[in-house]
Design an enzyme around this catalytic site. Structure first.
Site, PDB file in Angstrom:
ATOM      1  N   TYR A 146      22.699 -24.963 -65.931  1.00 25.65           N
ATOM      2  CA  TYR A 146      22.419 -26.133 -66.757  1.00 25.65           C
ATOM      3  C   TYR A 146      20.936 -26.486 -66.754  1.00 25.65           C
ATOM      4  CZ  TYR A 146      27.207 -27.714 -67.673  1.00 25.65           C
ATOM      5  OH  TYR A 146      28.484 -27.837 -68.137  1.00 25.65           O
ATOM      6  N   LYS A 196      31.762 -16.939 -56.790  1.00 22.41           N
ATOM      7  CA  LYS A 196      31.954 -15.636 -57.430  1.00 22.41           C
ATOM      8  C   LYS A 196      31.059 -14.648 -56.687  1.00 22.41           C
ATOM      9  CE  LYS A 196      33.500 -12.946 -60.775  1.00 22.41           C
ATOM     10  NZ  LYS A 196      34.930 -12.554 -60.878  1.00 22.41           N
ATOM     11  N   ASP A 228      37.616 -17.202 -60.612  1.00 22.49           N
ATOM     12  CA  ASP A 228      38.617 -16.770 -61.592  1.00 22.49           C
ATOM     13  C   ASP A 228      40.019 -16.896 -61.004  1.00 22.49           C
ATOM     14  OD1 ASP A 228      37.854 -14.756 -59.837  1.00 22.49           O
ATOM     15  OD2 ASP A 228      37.880 -13.150 -61.315  1.00 22.49           O
ATOM     16  N   ASP A 252      32.297 -27.503 -64.141  1.00 21.89           N
ATOM     17  CA  ASP A 252      32.523 -27.975 -65.509  1.00 21.89           C
ATOM     18  C   ASP A 252      33.823 -27.381 -66.040  1.00 21.89           C
ATOM     19  OD1 ASP A 252      31.911 -29.242 -67.992  1.00 21.89           O
ATOM     20  OD2 ASP A 252      31.355 -27.260 -68.765  1.00 21.89           O
ATOM     21  N   ASP A 256      37.794 -29.262 -66.342  1.00 22.84           N
ATOM     22  CA  ASP A 256      38.511 -29.418 -67.612  1.00 22.84           C
ATOM     23  C   ASP A 256      39.892 -28.780 -67.519  1.00 22.84           C
ATOM     24  OD1 ASP A 256      36.327 -30.701 -68.828  1.00 22.84           O
ATOM     25  OD2 ASP A 256      36.745 -29.709 -70.746  1.00 22.84           O
TER      26      ASP A 256
END
Ligand code: IPM
Ligand code: MN
Length: 365
Positions: A146, A196, A228, A252, A256
């Site tokens: 970001y 990750k 994942d 983020d 969601d």
């Protein structure tokens, strides 16, 4: 009597109407407690851009600088409307990210809470939900992709390209990981570290730091999960998670998804905590399609008020009462048209009526 200054930034879309309910609750909290709130409204987001030419105007910055806490509504425009504002001035890049940077609000708390009174909203089967879902997602909020360096251009082969940097230093990781451990200590002493590290060097560093910090928290069990896989587990067995900590972009996306397993992002309040100042906001967008219709559920906005009462003002008891009041409204069978699913037996109420019911339950406690 304690006096707190609150910057109130309603923002765009449904922001105004759900903020009105949050303010209603704040007035009631004042009446019930030895506290007073000075509310200072500021323009923020696309509406601010149309009115002033800036989505985070200087005047609003001043108000926020003076405030003890910031209560923010929602920002953003429909895809079509967005074209009227230059890309870098759009409220996400022009207001929200600058606010996060200005107050260094690195610790983003996103509760994913599904008690029995909300279970019917979830798309998950009852046997997967079990006794309910109660997770805190802790997302690093001021680093990573970001905020990394960005570049666009045309490369040597004449192809347009974009490049952005994913960078974290050890201090940036350590401070959010520490928040993860501290939160785990207050709850079930289990921390899921999401990363990750099979691909990203930033995740290898992340995992190293988690190992180092864990030495200071011997009572906390650390569970390492690839991001994942975590996405899958959130659907298949969300009950295994209690506190999850992760970097900005992973947070983020997974938060969601977590809103998805609750059945709506409308059930996701959040706290964005910095060293000196914190702001509180729903995790969702401005829902321009339903703005002004008085049908948006104010849960995420009122939940953000509850988080502010607890985290900025130390009003833990009243925050609990407020959560309980909101659950009671759902348990009594009330909902708003944006949330309720066809076939579920609910009494449909407006945004305002939902806020009124929350007030009534709060008074009755
Ligand atoms: C959120 C939002 C923001 C983000 C957008 C509006 C920039 O999606 O708070 O999750 O990506 O952080
Ligand atoms: Mn998001």
């Amino acid at each position: 009597m304690k006096n707190y200054k609150i910057a109130v930034l309603a923002g765009d879309g449904i922001g105004e109407e759900i903020m009105a309910e949050a303010i209603k609750i704040l007035k009631l909290v004042e009446e019930r407690n030895d506290v007073s709130f000075e509310l200072m409204s500021g323009e923020f987001g696309a509406s601010a851009w149309f009115n002033t030419g800036h989505s985070f105007p200087e005047e609003t910055k001043k108000i926020c600088d003076q405030a003890d806490a910031i209560l923010k509504g929602t920002i953003g425009l429909s895809h079509e409307e967005s074209k009227k504002i230059p890309v870098d001035e759009l409220p996400e890049r022009g207001a929200l990210l600058p606010m996060r940077r200005r107050y260094d609000t690195f610790a983003n708390f996103r509760p994913v809470y599904l008690p029995a009174s909300l279970a019917h909203f979830s798309p998950l089967k009852p046997e997967i939900i079990g006794d309910g879902i109660d997770i805190i997602i802790i997302r690093e909020l001021v680093g990573g992709l970001y905020f990394g360096e960005k570049e666009t251009g045309v490369n040597e082969q004449g192809l347009r390209y974009a490049r952005e940097m994913l960078e974290y230093d050890e201090n940036q990781i350590r401070r959010i990981v520490e928040i993860g451990f501290q939160t785990a200590m207050k709850r079930k002493q289990v921390l899921h570290s999401i990363h990750k590290s099979n691909v990203l060097k930033s995740s290898v560093l992340w995992t190293d730091i988690v190992g180092e910090v864990s030495e200071d928290y011997p009572d906390v069990e650390v569970v390492h999960v690839l991001v994942d896989a975590a996405a899958t587990y959130l659907c298949l067995n969300p009950g295994q998670f209690d506190v999850m900590v992760m970097e900005n972009l992973f947070g983020d996306i997974l938060s969601d998804q977590a809103g998805g397993i609750l059945g709506s992002l409308g059930l996701m309040p959040s706290a964005c905590v910095g060293p000196e100042k914190s702001y509180y906001e729903p995790s969702h967008g401005s829902a321009p399609d339903i703005a002004g219709k008085n049908i948006a559920n104010p849960y995420s906005m009122i939940g953000s008020v509850a988080m502010m009462l607890e985290m900025s003002f130390g009003m833990d008891e009243e925050a609990k009462n407020l959560w309980k009041a909101m659950q009671s409204v759902f348990a009594a069978g009330y909902s708003t048209p944006d949330l309720s699913k066809p076939g579920v037996d609910v009494t449909m109420v407006s945004t305002q009526e939902f806020g009124d019911r929350v007030s009534e339950f709060l008074i009755s406690q």
